[in-house]
Every structure is written in structure tokens, then in C-alpha cells.
Design an enzyme around this catalytic site. Structure first.
Site, mmCIF file in Angstrom:
data_model
loop_
_atom_site.group_PDB
_atom_site.id
_atom_site.type_symbol
_atom_site.label_atom_id
_atom_site.label_comp_id
_atom_site.label_asym_id
_atom_site.label_seq_id
_atom_site.Cartn_x
_atom_site.Cartn_y
_atom_site.Cartn_z
ATOM 1 N N HIS A 243 0.508 5.515 3.017
ATOM 2 C CA HIS A 243 -0.517 4.475 3.158
ATOM 3 C C HIS A 243 -0.241 3.519 4.341
ATOM 4 C CE1 HIS A 243 -1.861 5.487 -0.943
ATOM 5 N NE2 HIS A 243 -0.612 5.367 -1.330
HETATM 6 O O1 RIB Z 1 -2.027 1.235 -2.925
HETATM 7 C C1 RIB Z 1 -1.054 1.499 -1.932
HETATM 8 C C2 RIB Z 1 -0.405 0.240 -1.481
HETATM 9 O O2 RIB Z 1 0.258 -0.377 -2.592
HETATM 10 C C3 RIB Z 1 0.707 0.476 -0.433
HETATM 11 O O3 RIB Z 1 0.786 -0.646 0.411
HETATM 12 C C4 RIB Z 1 1.948 0.576 -1.263
HETATM 13 O O4 RIB Z 1 3.125 0.186 -0.555
HETATM 14 C C5 RIB Z 1 1.665 -0.438 -2.340
HETATM 15 O O5 RIB Z 1 1.992 -1.733 -1.818
#
Ligand code: RIB
Ligand code: CA
Length: 313
Positions: A243
Site C-alpha cells: 500500500h
Molecule cells: O489499509 C492499509 C493501510 O493501513 C496501510 O497504510 C497500512 O500500513 C496500514 O496503516
């Protein structure tokens, strides 16, 4: 000669935050990382600030780390140890960080830094809940027009939620903070699950990281091995979504991504859809566009960039 973009990474490490931070620190021609500001999110603040310092040390770079808010503006902290492990950075064991935590609170640093740097010269890159950013905006509204841009990981529309059926984790943890940021008027680029779920790791890439034979390569491979297990079990996909590195890759090679400039508002009332990013993708309302909402990525280009940059550390 293009000057590197000054950024502050607001983060809740988190294995994917760690890869994003390493990508930024490996790209000094494009990015000057002024600081990391830690926030409670994936794990509580004592761990996110510790993990942030560990990652800086692993990179071999010298970047100050500040600790910020330890709880959302109005709600009890929700964490994600089930995804990131007890430490938040489970995978390869890493030595306790020697790098000292800065004494200044992250929110005070954000305010001072935005007041000190030229207007429009600093980009904020939140990779976790938006509590630090919203608190700084609330305490010092004069800094809001001084922010060049906010490029954040959070939200979901077509991909729906990952922590509830409607909400993505970063927004869900502190929806009131997200509402402040999304209504601030600062130019926003949003990396939702719609795009990050297309940036899936592969076994070949993880082995390529391990094959670097460097501490960074070994760490990234072990973090991905750990982080993948949750997503592959849940989604049945071969790889896991990286992500947060999408935020930093966008700063380096924006052409890897595409999206639409639309209105995005945050659900802060309904328990059923709390934290949902309501993106007016088909422009069915007259609500003014406030975000470039990213929907796709050149996956191979993304991993090519990651490989090339991480090999530098
Ligand atoms: O939903 C994904 C996000 O939530 C990413 O930033 C992961 O590190 C968590 O913080
Ligand atoms: Ca994160």
C-alpha cells in the site's frame, strides 16, 4: 536542475510503511525527507516511533524522527497487530534503534516546519491515520495554505473496505481527522485500496529482494513474507498489496498512476459505514472535486522502480 521535493512522511510502521520510507530515502535526487512523524495506527505509538527509528537506521541515512499523537481525535485507538504482528514490524529481527527520538512533539514539528519552509515547498505524505496532520491544521490553521500537496495512502471506493465492509484502515481509525484533512482545501492525491490492491507483490520479486544479499534486501523480503500471509489468506491472491510505497512511487514517477479528480467525503456518523471515503467517481453530485483519487497503477513499472531504488541502499 530540478530540486528534490521536500517531504514529511507521517507514518505508523507497518511493514509497507517501512518499504515506502526506504524507497524515499533511496531517492535523494527526487525526494528530500525532512523528517518522519510517527502516529498511532498499525500498532501503538511507542512501537510506531521505535519502528520508524529502526527503519531510518537500516537505511543508513540521517533523518529525524518525531513522535506524535497516541490516539485518534475522538475515538479509541484501533490497531492491526493481526496484519503487522505484535511489534508492527514483524519479520527479520532488527537491533533496537540507537537513533534518539526527537524531543519535540510531531505536531509542533509539523507546524514549525511548515511555518519555516517557503509556502508551497513542503509536501505531506501520510501513510497512516491522519491524526497528526489534522491536529496540526486545527492548532495552526495558518499552515494549511503553506502545504504544497498531501499525497496519502487511505480510503477505498470500488475496492470497498479492509477493516470493515465499508472502510479502509487509515481512514477508519480516525475519521474525524480524515474529514479535517479532506475538507482543508489542500491539494490531495489519494492512493486508495482501489490502486494499492493492484500493486501486489510476487514470489519472484520477494526472492529478488532476498537475492540482493543486503540488510535492506533481507529485511524487505522478510517483512513481505510476514505481511503477505494475511492478505493472501484473506483475498486468495498470490501476493500482498504494498500500500504505502504507492505514495512515494507517485512522487518519483507519477506517470505510473492514473486516477480522476473527484469529490471525496468521509463518513463520520453512521456506525455501519464509519470511515468510508465516499468518492463521487461518476460526478452525480455538485460537490466540488477535492482529490485526485487514484484507480490504477503500472504494476510492473512500480516493482521495477522499487527494485532499482532499494538496490541502492
Ligand atoms: O489499509 C492499509 C493501510 O493501513 C496501510 O497504510 C497500512 O500500513 C496500514 O496503516
Ligand atoms: Ca501505514
Amino acid at each position: 536542475m530540478k530540486h528534490p521535493r521536500k517531504i514529511i512522511i507521517d507514518t505508523d510502521p507497518g511493514q509497507d510503511d517501512a518499504v515506502a520510507i526506504l524507497l524515499a530515502l533511496a531517492s535523494p535526487d527526487e525526494i528530500e525527507v525532512l523528517a518522519l512523524t510517527a502516529v498511532a495506527g498499525n500498532v501503538p505509538l511507542p512501537l510506531t516511533q521505535r519502528n520508524a527509528r529502526t527503519i531510518v537506521e537500516l537505511s543508513g541515512r540521517d533523518v529525524p524522527v518525531f513522535a506524535g499523537c497516541d490516539a485518534p481525535l475522538k475515538r479509541k485507538l484501533v490497531t492491526a497487530e493481526h496484519v503487522h504482528g505484535k511489534t508492527g514490524l514483524d519479520g527479520i529481527p532488527l537491533p533496537d534503534p540507537v537513533l534518539a527520538l526527537q524531543d519535540t512533539h510531531a505536531v509542533d514539528f509539523l507546524i514549525e516546519s511548515l511555518r519555516h519552509n517557503a509556502p508551497g515547498s513542503v509536501t505531506l505524505c501520510p501513510l497512516g491515520p491522519l491524526t497528526n496532520i489534522a491536529t496540526a491544521f486545527d492548532r495552526a490553521p495558518d499552515i494549511i495554505p503553506r502545504v504544497a500537496e498531501i499525497v496519502l495512502m487511505g480510503g477505498a471506493y470500488f475496492e470497498v473496505g479492509n477493516i470493515t465492509p465499508a472502510a479502509e484502515f487509515n481512514i477508519y481509525v480516525d475519521p474525524e481527522a480524515a474529514e479535517i484533512v479532506f475538507k482543508s482545501g489542500v491539494p490531495l492525491v489519494v492512493m486508495p485500496l482501489d490502486v494499492t490492491h493492484k500493486a501486489l507483490t510476487s514470489r519472484a520479486w520477494v526472492e529478488e529482494m532476498r537475492g540482493l544479499g543486503t540488510p535492506v534486501g533481507r529485511a524487505v523480503a522478510s517483512w513481505t513474507d510476514f505481511f503477505e500471509r494475511f492478505d493472501t489468506a484473506k483475498y486468495g491472491s498470490e501476493g500482498a498489496p504494498l500500500h504505502d510505497p504507492c505514495v512515494i512511487a507517485y512522487l518519483i514517477e507519477p506517470g505510473l498512476f492514473s486516477g480522476r479528480h473527484v469529490n471525496v467525503e468521509i463518513e463520520t456518523v453512521s456506525d455501519l459505514t464509519l470511515g468510508m471515503t465516499v468518492a463521487d467517481w461518476w460526478r452525480v453530485t455538485k460537490r466540488a472535486p477535492n482529490a485526485l483519487f487514484i484507480g490504477s497503477v503500472d504494476r510492473d513499472g512500480f516493482y521495477r522502480l522499487l527494485s532499482e531504488r532499494l538496490a541502492r541502499l
